[in-house]
Design a protein around this motif. Structure first.
Motif, PDB file in Angstrom:
ATOM      1  N   ARG A   1      -3.845  14.059  57.444  1.00  0.00           N
ATOM      2  CA  ARG A   1      -2.908  13.565  58.446  1.00  0.00           C
ATOM      3  C   ARG A   1      -1.478  14.005  58.123  1.00  0.00           C
ATOM      4  N   VAL A   2      -1.129  13.957  56.846  1.00  0.00           N
ATOM      5  CA  VAL A   2       0.245  14.276  56.456  1.00  0.00           C
ATOM      6  C   VAL A   2       0.469  15.782  56.430  1.00  0.00           C
ATOM      7  N   LYS A   3      -0.488  16.496  55.899  1.00  0.00           N
ATOM      8  CA  LYS A   3      -0.332  17.937  55.779  1.00  0.00           C
ATOM      9  C   LYS A   3      -0.641  18.600  57.119  1.00  0.00           C
ATOM     10  N   GLU A   4       0.044  19.635  57.464  1.00  0.00           N
ATOM     11  CA  GLU A   4      -0.104  20.291  58.750  1.00  0.00           C
ATOM     12  C   GLU A   4      -0.778  21.633  58.646  1.00  0.00           C
ATOM     13  N   GLY A   5      -1.229  22.047  57.496  1.00  0.00           N
ATOM     14  CA  GLY A   5      -1.859  23.344  57.345  1.00  0.00           C
ATOM     15  C   GLY A   5      -3.331  23.286  57.701  1.00  0.00           C
ATOM     16  N   PRO A   6      -3.986  24.451  57.770  1.00  0.00           N
ATOM     17  CA  PRO A   6      -5.425  24.479  58.049  1.00  0.00           C
ATOM     18  C   PRO A   6      -6.198  23.849  56.901  1.00  0.00           C
ATOM     19  N   HIS A   7      -7.337  23.225  57.221  1.00  0.00           N
ATOM     20  CA  HIS A   7      -8.112  22.579  56.183  1.00  0.00           C
ATOM     21  C   HIS A   7      -9.546  22.397  56.666  1.00  0.00           C
ATOM     22  N   PHE A   8     -10.387  22.055  55.740  1.00  0.00           N
ATOM     23  CA  PHE A   8     -11.783  21.786  56.049  1.00  0.00           C
ATOM     24  C   PHE A   8     -11.935  20.305  56.389  1.00  0.00           C
ATOM     25  N   SER A   9     -12.375  20.079  57.591  1.00  0.00           N
ATOM     26  CA  SER A   9     -12.676  18.690  57.946  1.00  0.00           C
ATOM     27  C   SER A   9     -14.065  18.290  57.446  1.00  0.00           C
ATOM     28  N   GLU A  10     -14.956  19.276  57.331  1.00  0.00           N
ATOM     29  CA  GLU A  10     -16.253  19.070  56.696  1.00  0.00           C
ATOM     30  C   GLU A  10     -16.475  20.225  55.733  1.00  0.00           C
ATOM     31  N   PHE A  11     -16.858  19.880  54.522  1.00  0.00           N
ATOM     32  CA  PHE A  11     -17.015  20.907  53.491  1.00  0.00           C
ATOM     33  C   PHE A  11     -18.310  21.670  53.707  1.00  0.00           C
ATOM     34  N   LEU A  12     -18.467  22.712  52.956  1.00  0.00           N
ATOM     35  CA  LEU A  12     -19.634  23.568  53.054  1.00  0.00           C
ATOM     36  C   LEU A  12     -20.915  22.774  52.783  1.00  0.00           C
ATOM     37  N   SER A  13     -21.962  23.073  53.582  1.00  0.00           N
ATOM     38  CA  SER A  13     -23.290  22.519  53.352  1.00  0.00           C
ATOM     39  C   SER A  13     -24.314  23.551  53.808  1.00  0.00           C
ATOM     40  N   VAL A  14     -25.581  23.328  53.458  1.00  0.00           N
ATOM     41  CA  VAL A  14     -26.659  24.255  53.794  1.00  0.00           C
ATOM     42  C   VAL A  14     -27.445  23.674  54.975  1.00  0.00           C
ATOM     43  N   HIS A  15     -27.678  24.533  55.971  1.00  0.00           N
ATOM     44  CA  HIS A  15     -28.462  24.133  57.153  1.00  0.00           C
ATOM     45  C   HIS A  15     -29.703  25.018  57.238  1.00  0.00           C
TER      46      HIS A  15
ATOM     47  N   SER B   1     -13.444  25.472  50.290  1.00  0.00           N
ATOM     48  CA  SER B   1     -14.611  24.631  50.058  1.00  0.00           C
ATOM     49  C   SER B   1     -15.638  25.466  49.320  1.00  0.00           C
ATOM     50  N   GLN B   2     -16.400  24.825  48.465  1.00  0.00           N
ATOM     51  CA  GLN B   2     -17.306  25.557  47.589  1.00  0.00           C
ATOM     52  C   GLN B   2     -18.619  24.804  47.469  1.00  0.00           C
ATOM     53  N   ILE B   3     -19.706  25.563  47.376  1.00  0.00           N
ATOM     54  CA  ILE B   3     -21.038  24.972  47.189  1.00  0.00           C
ATOM     55  C   ILE B   3     -21.847  25.890  46.296  1.00  0.00           C
ATOM     56  N   GLU B   4     -22.658  25.325  45.431  1.00  0.00           N
ATOM     57  CA  GLU B   4     -23.497  26.089  44.525  1.00  0.00           C
ATOM     58  C   GLU B   4     -24.953  25.934  44.942  1.00  0.00           C
ATOM     59  N   ILE B   5     -25.606  27.059  45.183  1.00  0.00           N
ATOM     60  CA  ILE B   5     -27.032  27.064  45.540  1.00  0.00           C
ATOM     61  C   ILE B   5     -27.804  27.577  44.333  1.00  0.00           C
ATOM     62  N   SER B   6     -28.343  26.678  43.579  1.00  0.00           N
ATOM     63  CA  SER B   6     -29.153  27.027  42.417  1.00  0.00           C
ATOM     64  C   SER B   6     -29.823  25.757  41.937  1.00  0.00           C
ATOM     65  N   GLY B   7     -30.844  25.943  41.095  1.00  0.00           N
ATOM     66  CA  GLY B   7     -31.486  24.790  40.493  1.00  0.00           C
ATOM     67  C   GLY B   7     -32.075  23.851  41.525  1.00  0.00           C
ATOM     68  N   HIS B   8     -31.667  22.591  41.446  1.00  0.00           N
ATOM     69  CA  HIS B   8     -32.207  21.559  42.327  1.00  0.00           C
ATOM     70  C   HIS B   8     -31.875  21.829  43.789  1.00  0.00           C
ATOM     71  N   ALA B   9     -30.677  22.325  44.054  1.00  0.00           N
ATOM     72  CA  ALA B   9     -30.294  22.628  45.439  1.00  0.00           C
ATOM     73  C   ALA B   9     -31.197  23.701  46.023  1.00  0.00           C
ATOM     74  N   PHE B  10     -31.508  24.713  45.229  1.00  0.00           N
ATOM     75  CA  PHE B  10     -32.403  25.776  45.709  1.00  0.00           C
ATOM     76  C   PHE B  10     -33.797  25.218  45.991  1.00  0.00           C
ATOM     77  N   ASP B  11     -34.283  24.349  45.080  1.00  0.00           N
ATOM     78  CA  ASP B  11     -35.619  23.767  45.282  1.00  0.00           C
ATOM     79  C   ASP B  11     -35.673  22.945  46.565  1.00  0.00           C
ATOM     80  N   GLU B  12     -34.617  22.225  46.883  1.00  0.00           N
ATOM     81  CA  GLU B  12     -34.595  21.427  48.110  1.00  0.00           C
ATOM     82  C   GLU B  12     -34.700  22.310  49.355  1.00  0.00           C
ATOM     83  N   ILE B  13     -33.987  23.456  49.306  1.00  0.00           N
ATOM     84  CA  ILE B  13     -34.048  24.360  50.465  1.00  0.00           C
ATOM     85  C   ILE B  13     -35.462  24.923  50.616  1.00  0.00           C
ATOM     86  N   ILE B  14     -36.076  25.312  49.496  1.00  0.00           N
ATOM     87  CA  ILE B  14     -37.445  25.831  49.554  1.00  0.00           C
ATOM     88  C   ILE B  14     -38.401  24.773  50.104  1.00  0.00           C
TER      89      ILE B  14
END
Length: 1365
Positions: A1014-1028, A1100-1113
């Motif tokens: 609200r205070v800052k006026e620059g571009p930003h992520f309203s929702e961070f990275l996720s896997v779909h 925004s940053q997300i790591e796809i490995s380990g448990h996250a990779f298994d969930e996608i599989i």
């Protein structure tokens, strides 16, 4: 002109005494004009004389005389000068005599006499010898009475010998301009006679000093002191105090250095020095000086000369622009006025302080007194007046003569001439004219008339020739011009001297070095040298002298012992400083080597009747290098000839002299040798009898040494006797006595010590003691050793004791000792129980830095209990000891363990705080941490990365360690842990965020993030990275951005490498998507998206490995199972292909990302049946079936018959055939197929056609053969047989190897070559089977307990297939 008559009155009074007589005569008529005029001239005369720069000059010198005894003698001399002081003294006895007194000379008056005339500007002397002969009286016998003539004999002169011993002396002084420096020395005078006191004479660089404004001297009562109240660079030099007596003198010297004071402007040069005044005249003088050293300042660009009239403080600058040479003629002075002069130097930074002002100088005509005239008044009185005051010729003066130039310079010439005789009252002046090589005469002094016959012509061209002439004039007219001078050429500017040659440094003392160098090849009126010094490896040059040194040899004082220096030299003339010389070779400062002093105290340690064992004490002074060699001479008692005992040098102070005569008496003498050479011999030893020792008691101990000398104790060490007596030595007794006393006391009378050291206690502080040692065995105490050198019971000033500590960092036990004295050659000797430590197998380390040495126990244990000592060589006995007891060691071991296994103490445990933008900051505070601290943060046992956007930091001063987690989301619930490592210390703390605690923290973080957005006026992520994961099994990264504008850019990264999506990115909706095609293991990594424009940047940053990779599989598996199509059948050249993934014997498992495939090779009747494919995820099992015995039976039967009817090779052919050449080879096998197959043979890929050698046959459609007649080496190779009909066929390979007759049969190496299946030439027509509609798979398949899924024959469960698109 005055007679220098030294007599009862003091010298210098004669002229005034004579004037006093003249006054008495003229006072009778005080109104006499002549009297008044003479009085006026007398006052002016002596006022002008007072400040004239004119040294005295003897016109008539003393004349030597040889006279008989009792004959009067008269010494006479005439001197010219002003403020004359004349002393007449004997070179042996300084007594004043009057030249007008007739003395009856005695023979004691035979001597050399000296008359010294001096004033403030100089000193001259004249000498004469007076020899007084004696008459030979009658009856007086002489050793020369037989000669035919008489020889006068000079008496023998005997003097009282006065010994002077300096008690306290002055050392080198390093001061700064303006300091007050005092040099003082006290001395012992023996005998101290009141009427024969020595004379104290002070010298600076061999120039004798006297009391003045700048020097104060005080002497008397065995002390002499010189004070420099305001130190200046003119005062720099070697100061020498000489105490002079009739029998000689005693002298002491030291160097006084004067550095430049603080400059008025930073970087400005130092002040010039040595201001001298030359050629003083009526209206000008010439001022010269020496330039300052500019080692650390910029080059000098010129000088300003200032003058000040005496009696005032008004300094006037004489030159408008800086002059570049160190010499300047100052015109425009007022006749009869006295002036002071000073000089200032200039460089690019500013102007220096002024130099010390010169002595006062008067502007006078130096020839004025040549015009004085003496008038006889009668008797012995004269009246002195000027010629022009008595006579007045009233005519034009005569022509001057003898015009010449006594001095020339670059821009001026000093002219001098002899005026013509003139007697008149009209004043005379002179005009000087000059002419260049070609041109007309020009008058030089048109504005100012010249009254004295000496004048300096300025503003001449450099290096040009001139002619000069002079005219005399008065009120009656001008004389003729004088004869012109010869061509006079002004000097050319030759520049500064060339650089000095090679610079060589040699050692002198432990604080000074001698520097010598080659003189410059082009000296160009050399004034002196400046020497610069620099520590090796540094570029910080400093001045060794601040006043020009005249010779090419200089002693650099005040250096640091053991330091290494380099030197360079610059030459100086009046134009400035030369280039620097090349640097000298580096040289460390230490005293020059000298030969050692003599050994002493030769002792006999054992004798067997044929040999003697000797020991001696090492020289007191080694000369700067170790005494490593000894030589022994021997002689029989009362003989005078010494003989060498050893030719090779002896390394130890213990030697067995052999080949002696039993019963003889010998004396010995020892020399010590070092690198400097062979030292002086010792005094002859006592007379030793060569009789075998048979006493039962031990012989004497030897080599006593002392350490740990304190005010009341001393530790004595010694070596065991060479002769042990009748039984082994059981102990030792240590005796001590006061120096000079024969009363010995035993320190350990109650019990003998078994070791060879003992601490003697109970001594009196400051008292000198001697010691001896007696060895004892079962028979009693033996001979005592020689008495030691005296030892004063007084601790070395500043001595410290040894300390025992545990290192706070390493846990090592350390014995540390800091020496109060240290030299370059000193080293520390560590001992245990007073035996030097040489075994370092237990990782005992000796570490020495500067004056501190440490004995370090890396792995201390109970074996380290004992007495440890250390001594420092080449000092005044600096040493100490410490005894480690068992109890003390136990405590230190416990402390050491705690240090080596430390725990980092924490002030606070791990906590959190919410930062702006909803970031989570985990932090804790330790008691203390170092800059080398390391730490790791974990979330749910997974290490958290400290890379962007996360951040980790620490503060050494506060002990706070922080970790900022950029994305704190619902997945962050759990336990957070930090592990800290600081050196050897470790620490850990955890924070549990679950349940309500986590929800509260998450709510706070989301609130902070929304506030930030609200205070800052620059571009930003309203929702961070996720896997779909899409319904079509597609995988994509999605996010939402906000607060955008046209220039806003979105970038994607994988593992910090930018990646580009296939299509253009559209940010209009704020939803961003990045598809990941063909999702697999290769897709793992760290993905990052950045949104930025000129207002700012967010990521925004997300790591796809380990448990996250298994969930996608797992998600893909669910979609694959639910969307899987029914099984289908496909015919191939090798069998039946099902779209599934089974593992059994003849089934090949494979496929594509969109399809799972199973192939049945060469199907048979056994392969009929029901086939299943199961796709299993964590929740459901998806099943697809096909029946190859039901609805698919027709297709299966056709495929089986097809594969059964194709051409086949049933067997009979070998893999490898070996045959000798010229034999017949027959290859035969059985084939089958319906219709009958066609058989074809190939060799190395080429078809074989029947001919005379090759025979091909197929009998009954079953038996195929290839016959080769008379085989040769060319028939070797790979043969292939193909069997084929319309349904396909097979091919087999045979390797034929042929060898020659008589050769060894080659070993056959069969290679298993599978049959190759040949597909049919045309597509197989497959009959259409009945379409079976399979029932849909249940959403969830659950098998009852104990139930098994139907399994097709020879089938295996295939892996999870890729998603089908």
């Amino acid at each position: 002109m005055m007679d220098a008559l030294s007599g009862q009155g003091s010298t210098g009074r004669l002229s005034f005494a004579w004037l006093s007589s003249l006054n008495r005569v003229l006072k009778k008529n005080v109104k006499c004009p002549l009297y008044l005029q003479v009085r006026k001239k007398m006052v002016e005369k002596y006022v002008r004389e007072e400040s004239m720069i004119r040294g005295p000059k003897f016109l008539t010198t003393l004349r030597s005389h040889t006279v008989w005894e009792h004959t009067p003698v008269k010494l006479y001399c005439t001197v010219e000068g002003f403020r004359l002081n004349t002393d007449v003294g004997s070179s042996f006895e300084p007594v004043c005599y009057s030249s007008k007194i007739r003395l009856q000379c005695e023979t004691d008056d035979t001597a050399q006499y000296t008359a010294v005339a001096s004033n403030i500007h100089g000193q001259v002397s004249t000498q004469a010898s007076v020899i007084v002969k004696r008459f030979r009286e009658e009856g007086h016998l002489s050793s020369f009475a037989w000669l035919p003539y008489t020889i006068p004999m000079l008496p023998e002169i005997k003097y009282t010998k006065i010994n002077i011993t300096f008690l306290e002396t002055f050392g080198s002084v390093f001061g700064t301009e303006g300091d007050t420096v005092t040099l003082a020395a006290t001395m012992n005078i023996s005998p101290n006679l009141a009427n024969l006191q020595p004379e104290a004479q002070w010298f600076r660089d061999d120039h004798r000093l006297s009391d003045s404004k700048w020097v104060k001297i005080e002497s008397g009562r065995g002390e002499s002191k010189l004070t420099l109240p305001h130190l200046n660079k003119d005062d720099e030099g070697v100061y020498t105090l000489r105490m002079v007596t009739k029998g000689g003198d005693a002298a002491h010297s030291a160097f006084v250095s004067c550095a430049d004071g603080p400059p008025p402007v930073p970087g400005s040069p130092g002040a010039p020095m040595d201001i001298k005044i030359h050629d003083a005249n009526r209206d000008y003088v010439i001022v010269s000086w020496k330039p300052p050293n500019t080692t650390t300042e910029g080059p000098i660009i010129g000088y300003f000369v200032d003058r000040c009239e005496t009696g005032t403080e008004n300094w006037v600058q004489c030159n408008d622009s800086p002059i570049k040479i160190c010499k300047y003629p100052v015109p425009g002075l007022f006749e009869g006025h006295s002036y002071y002069f000073r000089v200032r130097a200039i460089n690019s930074k500013g102007i220096s302080k002024p130099s010390r002002m010169s002595d006062p100088i008067a502007a006078l005509d130096p020839t004025e007194f040549e015009r004085l005239h003496a008038i006889k008044l009668g008797g012995k009185l004269d009246v002195v007046t000027y010629y022009d005051d008595v006579e007045d010729e009233k005519k034009v003066p005569g022509t001057p003569s003898k015009l010449h130039a006594p001095e020339t310079d670059r821009t001026y010439v000093v002219l001098s001439w002899k005026p013509a005789p003139y007697h008149g009252r009209a004043p005379v002046w002179y005009y000087i004219e000059k002419v260049a090589e070609t041109g007309a005469w020009q008058r030089v002094n048109t504005q100012v008339p010249v009254r004295s016959p000496r004048y300096a012509v300025f503003d001449l061209a450099e290096g040009k020739q001139y002619l000069f002439r002079v005219l005399a004039a008065n009120m009656y007219g001008s004389s003729e011009a004088s004869e012109p001078t010869e061509p006079i050429q002004t000097q050319e500017l030759r520049g500064v001297p060339s650089a000095p040659g090679q610079v060589v440094a040699t050692r002198q003392t432990d604080t000074s070095l001698v520097i010598q160098w080659a003189e410059p090849k082009e000296p160009n009126n050399l004034i002196g040298y400046y020497i610069d010094v620099c520590v090796k490896g540094s570029k910080d040059w400093d001045s060794a002298n601040h006043k020009p040194h005249k010779s090419n040899k200089f002693v650099v004082q005040g250096l640091t012992t053991g330091e290494t220096y380099v030197f360079r030299v610059q030459a100086i003339n009046e134009l400035g400083l030369s280039d620097e010389s090349q640097e000298s070779s580096p040289l460390s400062v230490k005293a020059a080597l000298t030969i050692p002093s003599a050994p002493y105290d030769i002792a006999l340690l054992a004798c067997d009747g044929e040999s003697m064992v000797l020991n001696w004490k090492q020289p007191i002074h080694s000369g700067g290098s170790p005494v490593a060699e000894y030589y022994i001479n021997k002689r029989r008692h009362r003989e005078h000839t010494w003989r060498e005992v050893n030719i090779p040098p002896i390394k130890e102070r213990l030697f067995k002299v052999e080949h002696l005569s039993a019963g003889a008496v010998y004396e010995f003498m020892v020399y010590g040798g070092s690198l400097a050479g062979l030292g002086a011999p010792s005094a002859p030893s006592k007379a030793f009898h060569c009789d075998a020792w048979t006493m039962p008691e031990p012989g004497p101990a030897y080599d006593m040494t002392f350490c740990e000398i304190r005010d009341d104790s001393v530790v004595v060490e010694w070596k065991a006797p060479v002769y042990t007596g009748a039984s082994p030595i059981t102990g030792y007794f240590v005796d001590f006595a006061k120096k000079g006393s024969d009363e010995w006391h035993c320190s350990n009378e109650s019990h003998a010590v078994s070791h060879r050291y003992h601490k003697v206690t109970g001594l009196e502080a400051g008292v000198s003691y001697v010691f001896r040692v007696r060895a004892a065995n079962s028979e009693g105490a033996g001979k005592p050793s020689l008495a030691s050198n005296p030892v004063v019971a007084k601790a070395v000033e500043g001595a410290q004791e040894m300390t025992c500590t545990v290192d706070k960092e390493s846990g090592d036990v350390i014995l540390s000792f800091e020496s109060c004295q240290i030299t370059e050659s000193s080293h520390f000797v560590w001992k245990k129980f007073y035996k030097e430590i040489t075994d370092f197998s237990k990782e005992i380390v000796i570490k020495t830095e500067g004056s501190t040495s440490k004995l370090i126990f890396k792995h201390p244990d109970q074996g380290d209990v004992g007495c440890f000592s250390v001594s420092v060589t080449n000092t005044d006995g600096v040493s100490a000891s410490h005894e480690i007891h068992a109890e003390e060691l136990e405590k230190m071991l416990a402390k050491s363990y705690g240090i080596r296994h430390p725990v980092i103490p924490l002030k606070t445990q791990l906590a959190y705080k919410i930062l702006e933008r909803g970031r989570m900051c985990f932090w804790l505070q330790a008691e203390h941490i170092s800059s080398a601290v390391t730490y790791k943060f974990f979330g749910n046992n997974k290490e958290l990365s400290a890379n962007d956007p996360n951040h980790a930091s620490h503060n050494v001063e506060t002990g706070i360690i922080e970790f900022v987690l950029d994305h704190f989301t619902e997945d962050s619930e759990g336990t957070f842990t930090v592990q800290i490592e600081d050196g050897k210390a470790r620490g850990q703390s955890s924070l549990v965020l679950i349940g309500d605690d986590f929800k509260a923290a998450l709510a706070d973080a989301e609130h902070q993030r929304s506030e930030y957005i609200r205070v800052k006026e620059g571009p930003h992520f309203s929702e961070f990275l996720s896997v779909h994961v899409g319904d079509d099994c597609s995988v994509a990264l999605i996010c939402k951005v906000d607060n955008l504008k046209k220039e806003t850019a979105l970038h994607w990264f994988k593992d910090d490498v930018e990646i580009t999506p296939e299509g253009p990115a559209s940010l209009a909706s704020g939803a961003c998507k990045f598809p990941i095609s063909l999702f697999s293991k290769a897709s793992t990594g760290i993905y990052k998206a950045t949104i930025s424009d000129d207002r700012g940047k967010d990521q925004s940053q997300i790591e796809i490995s380990g448990h996250a990779f298994d969930e996608i599989i797992e998600k893909l598996s669910k979609l694959a199972g639910s969307s899987a199509a029914e099984l289908a059948i496909h015919c191939t050249a090798t069998g039946i292909q099902l779209h599934s993934k089974f593992f059994w014997g003849k089934v090949h498992i494979g496929g594509t990302p969109a399809m799972a495939i199973m192939e049945i090779l060469e199907p048979t009747e056994k392969d009929k049946g029901l086939y299943h494919i199961q796709i299993i995820d964590t929740e459901n099992t998806y099943s697809r079936t096909i029946d190859l015995s039901g609805d698919g039976k027709q297709f299966c039967d056709y495929m089986i018959s097809t594969f059964l009817d194709r051409g086949k090779v049933l067997g009979g052919l070998p893999d490898v055939v070996t045959i000798m050449e010229k034999k017949t080879l027959s290859l035969t096998c059985t084939v089958c197929g319906d219709p009958k197959p066609q058989v074809t043979w190939f060799k190395n890929g080429a078809e074989v056609y029947p001919d005379d050698q090759y025979l091909v046959s197929l009998e009954s459609g079953k038996f195929a053969s290839l016959t080769i007649k008379g085989v040769s080496l060319e028939n070797s190779g790979r043969y292939t047989m193909t069997v084929q009909n319309k349904y396909g066929g097979e091919s087999v390979d045979i390797v034929v190897s042929i060898y020659k007759h008589g050769d060894t049969i080659p070993q056959a190496k069969p290679t298993l070559t599978p049959k190759s299946i040949i597909p049919p030439k045309r597509p197989i027509e497959i009959p259409g089977p009945k379409v079976v509609t399979p029932s849909p798979a249940p959403a969830h398949v659950s098998s009852p307990a104990g139930a098994k899924s139907p399994t097709p024959p020879r089938g295996l469960k295939s892996p999870t297939p890729e998603n089908k698109k």
